[in-house]
Scaffold this motif. Sequence first.
Motif, mmCIF file in Angstrom:
data_model
loop_
_atom_site.group_PDB
_atom_site.id
_atom_site.type_symbol
_atom_site.label_atom_id
_atom_site.label_comp_id
_atom_site.label_asym_id
_atom_site.label_seq_id
_atom_site.Cartn_x
_atom_site.Cartn_y
_atom_site.Cartn_z
ATOM 1 N N GLN A 224 0.819 -1.208 0.000
ATOM 2 C CA GLN A 224 0.000 0.000 0.000
ATOM 3 C C GLN A 224 0.858 1.266 0.000
ATOM 4 O O GLN A 224 0.546 2.237 -0.700
ATOM 5 C CB GLN A 224 -0.939 -0.011 1.205
ATOM 6 N N LYS A 225 1.946 1.244 0.766
ATOM 7 C CA LYS A 225 2.845 2.399 0.774
ATOM 8 C C LYS A 225 3.478 2.617 -0.598
ATOM 9 O O LYS A 225 3.580 3.752 -1.081
ATOM 10 C CB LYS A 225 3.935 2.200 1.831
ATOM 11 N N LEU A 226 3.896 1.522 -1.211
ATOM 12 C CA LEU A 226 4.519 1.628 -2.529
ATOM 13 C C LEU A 226 3.520 2.126 -3.562
ATOM 14 O O LEU A 226 3.869 2.941 -4.428
ATOM 15 C CB LEU A 226 5.077 0.268 -2.953
ATOM 16 N N ILE A 227 2.283 1.670 -3.486
ATOM 17 C CA ILE A 227 1.252 2.112 -4.430
ATOM 18 C C ILE A 227 1.032 3.616 -4.314
ATOM 19 O O ILE A 227 0.887 4.322 -5.325
ATOM 20 C CB ILE A 227 -0.054 1.335 -4.192
ATOM 21 N N ASP A 228 1.009 4.136 -3.094
ATOM 22 C CA ASP A 228 0.849 5.584 -2.918
ATOM 23 C C ASP A 228 1.992 6.343 -3.591
ATOM 24 O O ASP A 228 1.778 7.375 -4.235
ATOM 25 C CB ASP A 228 0.804 5.924 -1.428
ATOM 26 N N THR A 229 3.203 5.814 -3.459
ATOM 27 C CA THR A 229 4.362 6.460 -4.095
ATOM 28 C C THR A 229 4.278 6.375 -5.607
ATOM 29 O O THR A 229 4.519 7.361 -6.320
ATOM 30 C CB THR A 229 5.670 5.792 -3.617
ATOM 31 N N VAL A 230 3.926 5.207 -6.108
ATOM 32 C CA VAL A 230 3.845 4.992 -7.558
ATOM 33 C C VAL A 230 2.805 5.911 -8.182
ATOM 34 O O VAL A 230 3.037 6.534 -9.226
ATOM 35 C CB VAL A 230 3.524 3.517 -7.859
ATOM 36 N N ILE A 231 1.646 6.004 -7.553
ATOM 37 C CA ILE A 231 0.571 6.837 -8.107
ATOM 38 C C ILE A 231 0.963 8.303 -8.094
ATOM 39 O O ILE A 231 0.656 9.057 -9.034
ATOM 40 C CB ILE A 231 -0.730 6.599 -7.316
ATOM 41 N N SER A 232 1.653 8.731 -7.039
ATOM 42 C CA SER A 232 2.066 10.137 -6.987
ATOM 43 C C SER A 232 3.065 10.474 -8.091
ATOM 44 O O SER A 232 3.120 11.608 -8.565
ATOM 45 C CB SER A 232 2.674 10.454 -5.617
ATOM 46 N N LYS A 233 3.841 9.474 -8.525
ATOM 47 C CA LYS A 233 4.865 9.714 -9.536
ATOM 48 C C LYS A 233 4.358 9.494 -10.963
ATOM 49 O O LYS A 233 4.794 10.177 -11.899
ATOM 50 C CB LYS A 233 6.069 8.795 -9.282
ATOM 51 N N PHE A 234 3.458 8.524 -11.147
ATOM 52 C CA PHE A 234 3.102 8.114 -12.513
ATOM 53 C C PHE A 234 1.590 8.058 -12.733
ATOM 54 O O PHE A 234 1.094 7.235 -13.492
ATOM 55 C CB PHE A 234 3.690 6.723 -12.805
ATOM 56 N N LYS A 235 0.839 8.946 -12.091
ATOM 57 C CA LYS A 235 -0.615 8.850 -12.150
ATOM 58 C C LYS A 235 -1.205 9.169 -13.518
ATOM 59 O O LYS A 235 -2.365 8.838 -13.783
ATOM 60 C CB LYS A 235 -1.245 9.766 -11.094
ATOM 61 N N GLN A 236 -0.450 9.774 -14.414
ATOM 62 C CA GLN A 236 -0.968 10.093 -15.738
ATOM 63 C C GLN A 236 -0.878 8.913 -16.702
ATOM 64 O O GLN A 236 -1.408 8.974 -17.804
ATOM 65 C CB GLN A 236 -0.204 11.292 -16.325
ATOM 66 N N ASP A 237 -0.226 7.854 -16.281
ATOM 67 C CA ASP A 237 -0.099 6.664 -17.117
ATOM 68 C C ASP A 237 -1.173 5.655 -16.721
ATOM 69 O O ASP A 237 -1.172 5.157 -15.593
ATOM 70 C CB ASP A 237 1.291 6.047 -16.935
ATOM 71 N N PRO A 238 -2.103 5.308 -17.626
ATOM 72 C CA PRO A 238 -3.170 4.350 -17.279
ATOM 73 C C PRO A 238 -2.632 3.016 -16.784
ATOM 74 O O PRO A 238 -3.238 2.381 -15.917
ATOM 75 C CB PRO A 238 -3.941 4.188 -18.596
ATOM 76 N N GLN A 239 -1.479 2.599 -17.321
ATOM 77 C CA GLN A 239 -0.923 1.314 -16.926
ATOM 78 C C GLN A 239 -0.557 1.285 -15.443
ATOM 79 O O GLN A 239 -0.601 0.232 -14.803
ATOM 80 C CB GLN A 239 0.315 0.988 -17.769
ATOM 81 N N THR A 240 -0.218 2.447 -14.894
ATOM 82 C CA THR A 240 0.090 2.526 -13.464
ATOM 83 C C THR A 240 -1.089 2.059 -12.624
ATOM 84 O O THR A 240 -0.947 1.247 -11.706
ATOM 85 C CB THR A 240 0.462 3.972 -13.079
ATOM 86 N N TRP A 241 -2.269 2.554 -12.951
ATOM 87 C CA TRP A 241 -3.467 2.210 -12.196
ATOM 88 C C TRP A 241 -3.818 0.735 -12.365
ATOM 89 O O TRP A 241 -4.222 0.074 -11.403
ATOM 90 C CB TRP A 241 -4.630 3.094 -12.648
ATOM 91 N N ILE A 242 -3.643 0.229 -13.588
ATOM 92 C CA ILE A 242 -3.940 -1.182 -13.843
ATOM 93 C C ILE A 242 -3.020 -2.082 -13.026
ATOM 94 O O ILE A 242 -3.460 -3.037 -12.378
ATOM 95 C CB ILE A 242 -3.794 -1.497 -15.346
ATOM 96 N N ASP A 243 -1.719 -1.779 -13.035
ATOM 97 C CA ASP A 243 -0.762 -2.604 -12.303
ATOM 98 C C ASP A 243 -0.995 -2.545 -10.797
ATOM 99 O O ASP A 243 -0.863 -3.557 -10.097
ATOM 100 C CB ASP A 243 0.669 -2.168 -12.630
#
Length: 379
Positions: A224-243
Amino acid sequence: MRKLSHNVQCHCALIDIDQNSLSESNEDSVDESEIETNKLAGRLRIPELGFSWDDKTKLAVFSNAETSSDDEQELKEDLKQKKKKLNATERREQERQEEREIRQREEALVSNQAPNSIDQFDRLILSSPDSSLVWLQYMAYHLQATEIDKARAVAKRAIKTINFREENERLNVWNAWLNLESRYGNAESLNDVFQEAVRTNDAYKVYMHMLTIHADAGRKIELQKLIDTVISKFKQDPQTWIDCGAALLKIGMKEESRQIMQRALQSLPVSQHVNLLVRFANLENKLGDKERAQTLFENILSSYPKRIDVWSCYIDCLIKSNDIDLARKVLEQACVQTLSPRKMKILFMKFINFEEKYGTSEAVNRVRQMATDYVEKHK
């Protein structure tokens, strides 16, 4: 080959540089040499590091491929003379050609005997220093003997040796090293390798691999912590949300995955919403609840009934789940739509192909008659 004691198993995952890492939507394009390497890697899975020795596919042992020192010296002198006469572009092309020839020789020397000593692995590395497959096998060789520090040392040596231009080969080693630390290291060692991997590779790819590592290890808090970081960095990429959604579903966090979908809809443009919902529906069908997947598809089609690509995805989703009767009903529903002749032709052809595979000759004839009636009605 040294044998791993029966109570110790290796299961770090080697990333297929294909990966349907978590989602069926990922697509990679690789050149012919990379495809061949991936084929070999796919047969070299060892539980816990991601490889295993396949008796049918072994890497070559160079026992009969040596030449005399005089011939080597003469060849080196000839190459030096040739390089002096070549311009920069020609030299680079020659180097690339030499690299291709090395790969070809490696493949040509595949035998029925696997490397079973450090000396044999070192000879392979001298022949193909940029091949991540060789380095990963070397790591697996040590892990089979539970020599964790030696496997770690091989990873460090590989990173220093592989040419910096070989980004995918280097990333393969980094991913395997992360797998190793996740399984045999501690939180500090894993974080140290992760931070260095992010700094020296494509950060997005490293983050995505860490999602897989935490999900496979069942680390819900870290994930969950990593997901918060990933979304903050790459939220404009749809693949980020899918992964991120896929990682949560894989670990059984269904509600959190659905919240990710809602956040994605709020963050991405409306033009991307349909495709995003379809992909989340496929994820639910594969990793979550089939009923929820069907609900998502029905909701999409109620708003976008003319999207035959969505109809097709829905039907394929049902077929994969072996819901043949429901797939037939959806096809019936699709073929009574009032769409353009081109779109209707696609739907009827899909229906016919479906009945040819899952139905009877009478069912095929019935669909053909439906198509004929449609044509007559819309002349």
